[in-house]
Design an enzyme around this catalytic site. Structure first.
Site, short mmCIF file in Angstrom:
data_model
loop_
_atom_site.label_atom_id
_atom_site.label_comp_id
_atom_site.label_asym_id
_atom_site.label_seq_id
_atom_site.Cartn_x
_atom_site.Cartn_y
_atom_site.Cartn_z
N HIS A 78 0.82 -1.21 0.00
CA HIS A 78 0.00 0.00 0.00
C HIS A 78 0.86 1.26 0.00
O HIS A 78 0.41 2.31 -0.48
CB HIS A 78 -0.95 -0.02 1.20
CG HIS A 78 -2.20 -0.79 0.93
ND1 HIS A 78 -2.94 -1.40 1.91
CD2 HIS A 78 -2.86 -1.06 -0.24
CE1 HIS A 78 -3.99 -1.99 1.37
NE2 HIS A 78 -3.95 -1.81 0.08
N ARG B 154 -14.98 -12.54 -7.97
CA ARG B 154 -14.28 -13.82 -8.05
C ARG B 154 -14.65 -14.63 -6.82
O ARG B 154 -14.45 -14.17 -5.69
CB ARG B 154 -12.76 -13.60 -8.11
CG ARG B 154 -11.97 -14.91 -8.21
CD ARG B 154 -10.48 -14.65 -8.39
NE ARG B 154 -9.86 -14.08 -7.21
CZ ARG B 154 -8.59 -13.65 -7.15
NH1 ARG B 154 -7.83 -13.73 -8.24
NH2 ARG B 154 -8.11 -13.13 -6.04
N CYS C 230 -6.99 -9.72 -16.33
CA CYS C 230 -7.03 -9.06 -15.02
C CYS C 230 -5.72 -9.22 -14.25
O CYS C 230 -5.66 -8.96 -13.06
CB CYS C 230 -8.19 -9.61 -14.17
SG CYS C 230 -8.05 -11.35 -13.75
#
Length: 767
Positions: free
Chosen positions: A372, A515, A684
């Protein structure tokens, strides 16, 4: 054999003893001195010496010796390719001579004034197939060292290669072998966020690490519980304040990182786990350590790099909680002057705090492009280099540092010419960023009218996304396993319903591709302990959920209920390897629809897709496609399996190249097969997030890309600048080429033509 020479069994123990001594050494100089001293004794040689290879001056220089005077360290040297030492390095093999010819040892004799040594055994010191130096023993009288001697020395050299490579990169070798010279250093890492910056290094540290917290008994349990809850509140408020301070500076999708941190801190699982440990008698800091490590540990072994990085987030939050409990003062980043933030494992909150000052760049010893801290750096336009390991980064505090987020290099104490180049690149990047912003709200459409769907990947932050701000057409990958990871048990249908409803509502009316649970094997749930020898090929993805139909059915029911009145849900099954798996999974969805309809709920059958990421699926794409509504290629896993390269193994991960010709051929096969079945297919994986590879994928015929939010504008820019016809031509060219490096050079030129500046496209990064 001399009776005093250790037997093979003894040699193994001697080797272990030397390695152990090296590991305990305070620095490389001490380690090398221990090596030469003990190796000389074990091998009963007259001299043992380590040379390091100075690539800049093309010579091998003595770095440590036992048996020769210490004055030769840094002074005794031989040119590349010269003498017996140069031959060892050049041929990269052991050389064992009972009598060295005078012509091959002339440099040694001339520089030392000593008599020639007869017996010689030298082995190359290698790291990643590059020569780092030579380890050798000498004997004054003729001696032929035996095969056990060769094996012993070669094994020891293999343990030194990495250490010397890091020391050369950090400049430690320069200080050892050329004392008094102040040199620039170049440290190697991984590109975390593009761009270049220059500033003064500021080392960020915590006086307390989670693993250092001792186990103590709580003297006052109610007081410890109250202290913990107050610390939890303070750190949560801090995360929210950072989110507020970034309003308008970055996209909501990235600002939501801090909201996600606050959500983690507010989650009943974390709070109740710590409180429970305190009530059992632990003092608050140890209870935090135990609870956080329990949750973080489940992420550490995961194959998915995005999920693995979440362990870093949890530990960073845990460290902040402990710091509050222990009254540790927060570090202050200078408010004036350009600052390069440097730390062992920087978190997004470290970066958020530093924004109060003039933050120019970021360097982290640990972490990846999916951390992050790196994601936030990309959103802020701050260059970052991650994974600069094996080097004492604390020494960079107060030094002038250049962060090159394009190449993954960090320059310390740069010379005037380097500084001038960097300053020019900084101006160029500012111009580029300003040019990108206008495309945010424009469609991803090529100049000749080809419309490409651009989606974003999301997880816990999905409820906070505003897709318009991101410039996206929807969420192409919602990682549903993340909520499962945050519970200490399987979440109920009602709990999952709330999570999915919030995410679907945030995305509506744009589609959200959920998903289904991709856990098990390499992504173990904290409350489901399953150990496997080869988890990447094990009980994971659709294999896990089909073996747990109760868990699978609960998830599908929750998703279908969440979709009522919205209609933007799409379901996608991961790790499909056979047709029967698709049929079984569809039967579970059919069962869920029938049950909910019978219960009087107005559910509808959503579009259903599969991920193509297993080689067996690659050759059945057309058959599989006829059973579903869409396909999406997970290029990260597909490359790993296709190239037989573990992306988590540092010894081979550099070989995991998405531009490998076999990988590109596989992608073209998928597109062609899906086209014959008349089904749309997207990507993806990480390949979708790079402008260069995105153009190739579009040229091959992929209908859409799902990528990181921070990469979307660059990819959209490239799409709007290059015609579909040119992308097709580019894709055809790559498919005729035989090597990845040639393909990479071709794509570098193609990206430069889009107007993305050369400074920001110097590399098409391999994973």
């Amino acid at each position: 054999m001399d009776t005093l020479t250790p037997r093979p069994a003894d040699r193994l123990s001697e080797l272990s003893r030397i390695v152990h001594a090296v590991d305990r050494a305070s620095d490389l100089e001490a380690a090398l001195q221990e090596v030469v001293k003990q190796t000389r004794a074990v091998m009963q040689a007259d001299v043992c010496t380590v040379y390091f290879s100075d690539d800049a001056q093309r010579r091998h220089v003595v770095a440590a010796t036992d048996g020769l005077a210490s004055r030769y360290v840094g002074r005794l040297a031989v040119d590349f390719g010269s003498g017996v030492i140069g031959r060892v390095a050049q041929e990269q093999r052991p050389i064992n001579l009972d009598h060295v010819p005078e012509s091959m040892d002339q440099g040694f004799v001339e520089q030392t004034g000593l008599q020639p040594h007869a017996g010689f055994l030298g082995v190359p010191i290698l790291h990643k197939a590059q020569v780092q130096g030579v380890l050798l023993v000498r004997q004054r009288h003729p001696r032929r060292f035996d095969h056990a001697d060769e094996a012993f020395l070669a094994t020891l050299a293999s343990r030194l290669g990495g250490a010397i490579a890091y020391a050369k990169a950090s400049g430690e070798i320069c200080e050892m072998c050329r004392p008094g010279r102040v040199q620039s250093r170049c440290l190697e890492g991984r590109a975390g966020a593009p761009g270049v910056a220059i500033g003064t290094g500021t080392w960020v540290f915590s006086a307390t690490e989670l693993q250092d917290i001792p186990a103590r008994t709580a003297e006052d349990i109610p007081r410890e519980e109250a202290r913990f809850l107050e610390a939890l509140k303070q750190v949560g408020n801090q995360a929210k304040a950072m989110a507020d301070s970034l309003q308008g500076r970055i996209a909501d999708a990235d600002r939501a990182l801090f909201d996600a941190f606050a959500m983690i801190l507010e989650s009943p699982e974390i709070r109740e786990s710590v409180v429970g440990l305190i009530r059992e008698g632990q003092w608050a800091p140890a209870a935090v350590r135990t609870a956080i490590e329990s949750y973080a540990g489940s992420f550490d072994t995961m194959d998915d790099p995005y999920l693995r990085q979440r362990a870093t987030d949890l530990r960073a939050l845990g460290t902040r909680l402990v710091a509050r409990l222990l009254g540790e003062e927060e570090q202050v980043v200078p408010e004036t002057g350009a600052t390069v933030l440097i730390g062992k494992q920087l978190s997004a909150m470290d970066v958020g705090e530093a924004l109060a000052g003039n933050l120019a760049g970021i360097v982290s010893a640990d972490g990846s492009t999916l951390s992050h801290a790196a994601i936030l750096a990309r959103s802020l336009g701050i260059p970052a280099v991650m994974g600069v390991s094996g080097v004492p980064l604390s020494q960079l505090d107060g030094q002038t540092v250049i962060v090159d987020g394009n190449s993954g290099r960090v320059h310390v104490r740069p010379d005037a010419a380097t500084r001038h180049t960097v300053e020019a690149e900084i101006v160029s990047r500012r111009t580029r960023n300003a040019a990108l912003e206008p495309v945010r709200n424009l469609p991803a459409c090529t100049p000749d009218g080809k419309r490409i769907s651009l989606f974003i990947n999301a997880g816990l932050t999905a409820p906070h996304l505003r897709l318009g701000d991101a410039g996206s057409d929807g969420i192409g990958l919602f990682r549903s396993e993340l909520p499962f990871m945050m519970f200490d048990r399987f979440p109920s249908e009602a709990e999952q319903l709330a999570i999915y409803r919030e995410a679907l509502a945030a995305a509506a009316p744009a589609p959200l591709v959920l998903r289904t649970l991709d856990a098990g094997g390499d992504k173990p749930l904290p409350y489901l302990s399953e150990s496997e020898g080869n988890p990447a090929l094990g009980w994971r993805g659709i294999r896990f959920t089909l073996d747990h139909p109760d868990i699978f059915l609960t998830q599908i029911r929750a998703a279908l209920r969440a979709n009522i009145g919205l209609g933007n849900l799409r379901l996608m099954f991961p790790m499909i390897s056979a047709l029967e798996e698709v049929l079984q999974a569809r039967r579970v969805v059919d069962q869920a629809v029938e049950q909910l309809t019978a219960e009087g709920l107005a559910v509808t059958m959503p579009p259903i897709g599969i991920m193509v990421e297993v080689p067996s699926a690659l050759f059945q794409v057309e058959v599989l496609a006829r059973q579903v509504d869409f396909l999406s290629v997970g290029t990260n896993d597909l490359a790993q399996y296709l190239l037989a390269t573990d992306r988590n193994n540092p010894r081979v991960s550099a070989r995991l190249d998405p531009l490998h010709p076999s990988m590109l051929s596989a992608l073209q096969l998928i597109v062609t097969s899906a086209g014959r079945a008349g089904k749309p297919v997207s990507v993806c994986g990480e390949m979708a997030s790079d402008p260069a590879t995105a153009m190739v994928l579009i040229g091959m015929g992929f209908d859409g890309l799902s990528l990181n939010p921070t990469s979307l504008l660059e990819v959209k820019w490239a799409i709007r600048k290059v015609s579909f016809r040119d992308m097709q031509s580019l894709a055809r060219q790559t498919l005729t080429m035989d090597d990845a490096e040639g393909i990479r050079r071709l794509l570098k030129v193609a990206v430069a033509r889009t107007g993305l500046t050369e400074a920001d496209t110097t590399e098409v990064p391999a994973p």
